[in-house]
Design a protein around this motif. Structure first.
Motif, PDB file in Angstrom:
ATOM      1  N   SER A 236      -3.814   3.585   0.848  1.00 60.88           N
ATOM      2  CA  SER A 236      -4.509   3.133  -0.361  1.00 60.88           C
ATOM      3  C   SER A 236      -3.733   1.955  -0.931  1.00 60.88           C
ATOM      4  O   SER A 236      -2.502   1.971  -0.958  1.00 60.88           O
ATOM      5  N   PHE A 237      -4.445   0.951  -1.396  1.00 57.41           N
ATOM      6  CA  PHE A 237      -3.800  -0.299  -1.791  1.00 57.41           C
ATOM      7  C   PHE A 237      -3.215  -0.214  -3.197  1.00 57.41           C
ATOM      8  O   PHE A 237      -3.833   0.317  -4.117  1.00 57.41           O
TER       9      PHE A 237
ATOM     10  N   ALA B 266       0.831  -1.203   0.000  1.00 61.41           N
ATOM     11  CA  ALA B 266       0.000   0.000   0.000  1.00 61.41           C
ATOM     12  C   ALA B 266       0.863   1.250   0.000  1.00 61.41           C
ATOM     13  O   ALA B 266       2.088   1.184   0.166  1.00 61.41           O
ATOM     14  N   ASN B 267       0.197   2.404  -0.192  1.00 58.87           N
ATOM     15  CA  ASN B 267       0.853   3.712  -0.122  1.00 58.87           C
ATOM     16  C   ASN B 267       0.167   4.543   0.948  1.00 58.87           C
ATOM     17  O   ASN B 267      -1.064   4.558   1.041  1.00 58.87           O
TER      18      ASN B 267
ATOM     19  N   GLY C  26       0.362  -2.228  14.368  1.00 64.02           N
ATOM     20  CA  GLY C  26      -0.955  -1.630  14.513  1.00 64.02           C
ATOM     21  C   GLY C  26      -2.069  -2.637  14.352  1.00 64.02           C
ATOM     22  O   GLY C  26      -1.828  -3.840  14.198  1.00 64.02           O
ATOM     23  N   LYS C  27      -3.309  -2.127  14.410  1.00 63.42           N
ATOM     24  CA  LYS C  27      -4.490  -2.946  14.195  1.00 63.42           C
ATOM     25  C   LYS C  27      -5.331  -2.332  13.086  1.00 63.42           C
ATOM     26  O   LYS C  27      -5.419  -1.109  12.979  1.00 63.42           O
ATOM     27  N   VAL C  28      -5.924  -3.192  12.277  1.00 59.91           N
ATOM     28  CA  VAL C  28      -6.769  -2.710  11.184  1.00 59.91           C
ATOM     29  C   VAL C  28      -8.056  -2.139  11.779  1.00 59.91           C
ATOM     30  O   VAL C  28      -8.812  -2.852  12.449  1.00 59.91           O
ATOM     31  N   LYS C  29      -8.284  -0.862  11.550  1.00 55.61           N
ATOM     32  CA  LYS C  29      -9.495  -0.193  12.055  1.00 55.61           C
ATOM     33  C   LYS C  29     -10.645  -0.336  11.075  1.00 55.61           C
ATOM     34  O   LYS C  29     -11.787  -0.588  11.475  1.00 55.61           O
TER      35      LYS C  29
ATOM     36  N   LYS D 120     -11.197   1.242  -1.512  1.00 55.88           N
ATOM     37  CA  LYS D 120     -10.846   2.538  -0.943  1.00 55.88           C
ATOM     38  C   LYS D 120      -9.572   2.511  -0.109  1.00 55.88           C
ATOM     39  O   LYS D 120      -8.954   3.550   0.107  1.00 55.88           O
ATOM     40  N   GLY D 121      -9.183   1.342   0.408  1.00 55.48           N
ATOM     41  CA  GLY D 121      -7.982   1.269   1.228  1.00 55.48           C
ATOM     42  C   GLY D 121      -8.311   0.854   2.653  1.00 55.48           C
ATOM     43  O   GLY D 121      -9.337   0.216   2.911  1.00 55.48           O
TER      44      GLY D 121
END
Length: 356
Positions: free
Chosen positions: A142-143, A129-130, A177-180, A186-187
């Protein structure tokens, strides 16, 4: 001609009189209109910057111009002093003073990050991702390429690795981290749960194969998790076979093993006639023989694995990167017959002078 000249003079005079007839704009009104035009222009510029991200583009352009000017300067110095007398030090990692500096750098350069999750007790690439923005402790991305969507579910712990930087004279390249939230289109938003630190990109060291005769590979593509090992080994033809009886050169004309580690293997292989094409994310059954010189035998391995990358290499060959997921029990009756003539092959490797 005289008549035409009179007509032209009357026409121009009429236009001139019409301009003279327009009232002068008062000074305060003129100032107000000027400020209004400047304000509208500023709003348009801010909108374009926000929508199209012109700041990173401008930054990249200026950076490219700087590199071009620097290279031209180096060439001019080399032409005078000679290349042997000129030594240039590499710029090295970018230096940051605070965590905020790191975040701003990631956003400004739209830095590429590898998002990694845990599967089968080992790190697995979830996505590339960026970084597109930050909000407090949240990092918005964003992927560029989603590899394993199942590792990007909300609440899943991930490790994000980016290009090396320096902070407090220490090298950093990652955060945990954790995916929120997650959307493939959309990313994602990742909430940081740690400070910035350093994580090795590769857990296991890759090793080249010294002799291609020392390793044999068979690969079957699996349709699902419900499979019968005995049936596959007895009745199904493998999609890919790597069985070099000579120590061949490593080129795209010959199927061979590129490298191997405890976590996976990379190969150049060719799908057998009638076999199924193997693509990324396919689950496979991998049978592998590794020659053990001290024991003078082939050690058999049966592994449930996943294809992490697959691309065409020309000449009917494909380059496959495979991740080992778990070892499987080999049926006892098949340990010495996974490859035809494997006992004889081991004897020839143990006694090269007797092989034909």
């Amino acid at each position: 001609m005289l008549i035409q000249a009179k007509v032209d003079s009357r026409f121009l005079g009429t236009i001139q009189n019409s301009f003279y007839g327009m009232p002068d704009i008062p000074g305060p009104v003129r100032m107000f209109l000027t400020l209004l035009a400047c304000g509208v222009a500023l709003l348009i510029v801010c909108y374009l910057i926000r929508v199209y991200g012109l700041v990173p583009i401008l930054f990249s352009y200026l950076k490219a111009q700087k590199k071009m000017l620097f290279s031209q300067l180096v060439k001019s110095k080399e032409s005078v002093a000679g290349p042997s007398k000129l030594k240039i030090k590499s710029a090295g990692p970018w230096k940051a003073s605070t965590d905020q500096d790191v975040l701003e750098r990631l956003v400004l350069t739209r830095a590429q990050i590898d998002i990694l999750g845990e599967r089968s007790e080992q790190r697995t690439l979830a996505a590339v991702a960026n970084v597109s923005g930050t909000e407090s402790v949240d990092v918005v991305v964003s992927f560029d390429d989603v590899v394993t969507p199942s590792l990007l579910k909300s609440g899943v712990k991930v490790k994000c690795i980016f290009s090396d930087m320096l902070k407090d004279n220490k090298k950093i390249n990652a955060f945990v981290g954790k995916v929120k939230s997650y959307s493939e289109d959309k990313g994602a938003v990742i909430t940081r749960t740690s400070s910035f630190g350093y994580i090795r990109r590769r857990v296991f060291a890759r090793r080249k194969v010294a002799d291609q005769r020392y390793i044999k590979i068979k690969i079957w593509r699996l349709e699902g998790d419900d499979y019968d090992i005995d049936y596959i080994l007895d009745n199904s033809a493998p999609e890919i076979i790597i069985d070099n009886r000579q120590n061949i050169s490593e080129n795209l004309k010959n199927p061979h093993v590129i490298d191997i580690s405890k976590g996976g293997i990379a190969i150049y292989g060719k799908v057998q006639t009638g076999g199924s094409l193997i693509s990324r994310s396919d689950k496979i059954l991998l049978c592998m023989l590794i020659y053990m010189p001290k024991r003078k035998t082939f050690e058999p391995h049966l592994i449930y694995a996943e294809v992490r990358a697959a691309r065409s290499a020309g000449n009917g060959m494909s380059r496959l990167s495979i991740q080992f997921l778990r070892s499987l029990k080999i049926p006892p009756r098949k340990r010495s017959t996974l490859f035809k003539g494997q006992t004889v092959m081991a004897m020839n490797l143990a006694n090269p002078g007797n092989s034909r």
